[in-house]
Design a protein around this motif. Structure first.
Motif, short mmCIF file in Angstrom:
data_model
loop_
_atom_site.label_atom_id
_atom_site.label_comp_id
_atom_site.label_asym_id
_atom_site.label_seq_id
_atom_site.Cartn_x
_atom_site.Cartn_y
_atom_site.Cartn_z
N ALA A 118 -13.21 20.35 -56.93
CA ALA A 118 -11.77 20.21 -56.77
C ALA A 118 -11.01 21.17 -57.66
N SER B 170 -11.10 20.99 -49.40
CA SER B 170 -11.39 19.74 -48.71
C SER B 170 -12.48 19.91 -47.66
N ARG C 234 -10.97 12.56 -53.01
CA ARG C 234 -9.94 13.43 -53.59
C ARG C 234 -8.71 12.64 -54.04
N GLY D 97 -8.74 14.50 -47.94
CA GLY D 97 -7.54 15.11 -48.47
C GLY D 97 -7.02 16.27 -47.66
N ALA D 98 -7.44 16.38 -46.41
CA ALA D 98 -7.06 17.55 -45.60
C ALA D 98 -5.79 17.34 -44.79
N THR E 88 -6.05 24.26 -50.88
CA THR E 88 -6.40 22.84 -50.88
C THR E 88 -7.22 22.47 -49.66
#
Length: 332
Positions: free
Chosen positions: A102, A281, A81, A289-290, A277
């Motif tokens: 994404a 993820s 990500r 990207g978490a 988001t």
């Protein structure tokens, strides 16, 4: 001095009209101005430098371009990500890698970009450069409309839960217990519907349920805490922050980098944007990207808990003051 019914009716009508204008603007304006704004993309391959320069001059400010040495590292940028897409530039042709999981909206724009980078010799044989989806969206929701459709009900129901708890549960401590129970049950139920019935999200069920429960706890806890600390006016403050501001800026149907700046970035620091988001993820990228969205939801959850504690102290102080003002019983 009390106002007349006519004045109150006029005030309510004007307030409702203004609220309507604000709502239309909040929900329609970001969607009407979607465009890449420093959208992270990767360019890799022997001709990466020339392609990156061409892209920079063709779309100034649209892309945040980084170069990678080869296709393997470009693919890792997508799965981690770090980027939404990659252009693989080589003497034999140009290929574009996307990650529709994404953002399907970004993937569609990169498909168009791939056509613009078609070499002339490809056009002579009526062939377009290849576009490969490295991390694809759920096959039952390829455009992401179902995913985006989950965002508003999740936030609205969380605000409604806070309102119900505020109006029906007098003791603040029991409201806090209600928030936790609602988050647990709501997360498990919402994940079951999203995965089992609608088939909108892949990934481990308990992880998806955990994200939804975390979202509910952050929104419901904060709104209930605002109501406990500020009174019923806190419900309005929470609804404005999360529904009128947070939901349109969540980029659940697009991407933060497609929204006008700095609103896309601001939206990621509110629970709706962080939740969208984090769900992507966990569901599609194995947690890549978490960290930031998880920290944002944790921060709002802690803020809600602090507000609930302050509300409990406020309630106790009010009860003590009322007891002091109460007349002493007459002696007989």
């Amino acid at each position: 001095m009390k106002s007349s019914p006519a004045v109150r009716a006029l005030g309510v009508a004007i307030g409702a009209a203004l609220l309507q204008i604000v709502m239309i603007t909040a929900f329609a304006w970001p969607s009407a101005h979607l465009a890449p704004r420093r959208l992270p993309v990767v360019v890799a391959g022997p001709a990466a430098g020339a392609v990156a320069e061409r892209l920079t001059h063709a779309r100034p400010g649209a892309f945040a371009i980084t170069t990678r040495p080869d296709e393997a590292s470009a693919r890792r940028a997508l799965t981690d990500r770090d980027a939404y897409g990659a252009i693989i530039a080589s003497p034999s042709g140009t290929r574009v890698l996307t990650a529709s999981a994404a953002s399907p909206a970004v993937a569609q724009q990169l498909d168009v970009l791939a056509q613009q980078f078609a070499p002339k010799r490809d056009a002579a044989v009526n062939a377009m450069p290849a576009v490969q989806d490295v991390v694809a969206a759920d096959p039952d929701d390829p455009r992401g409309t179902g995913f985006g459709g989950m965002a508003l009900p999740l936030i609205m129901s969380s605000i409604a839960g806070a309102a119900f708890l505020t109006f029906t549960v007098r003791r603040v401590a029991w409201r806090a217990a209600g928030v936790l129970l609602f988050a647990l049950l709501g997360g498990l139920g919402s994940a079951a519907i999203a995965q089992g019935w609608m088939s909108l999200l892949p990934g481990p069920y308990l992880a998806i349920a955990g994200v939804m429960a975390f979202t509910i706890a952050a929104v419901t806890g904060t709104v209930a805490g605002l109501a406990a600390a500020l009174g019923r006016a806190g419900l309005g403050v929470g609804a404005i922050a999360f529904l009128l501001v947070g939901n349109p800026l969540s980029a659940a149907t697009s991407a933060p980098e497609l929204l006008p700046r700095p609103w896309g970035e601001i939206g990621q620091y509110l629970p709706p944007g962080a939740s969208a988001t984090l769900l992507r993820s966990v569901a599609f990228f194995d947690g890549a990207g978490a960290v930031r969205p998880l920290a944002v939801l944790a921060g709002w959850t802690v803020l809600g808990a602090v507000l609930i504690v302050l509300g409990a102290r406020r309630a106790r102080a009010g009860q003590a003051a009322a007891a002091d003002r109460a007349p002493e019983p007459a002696l007989t």
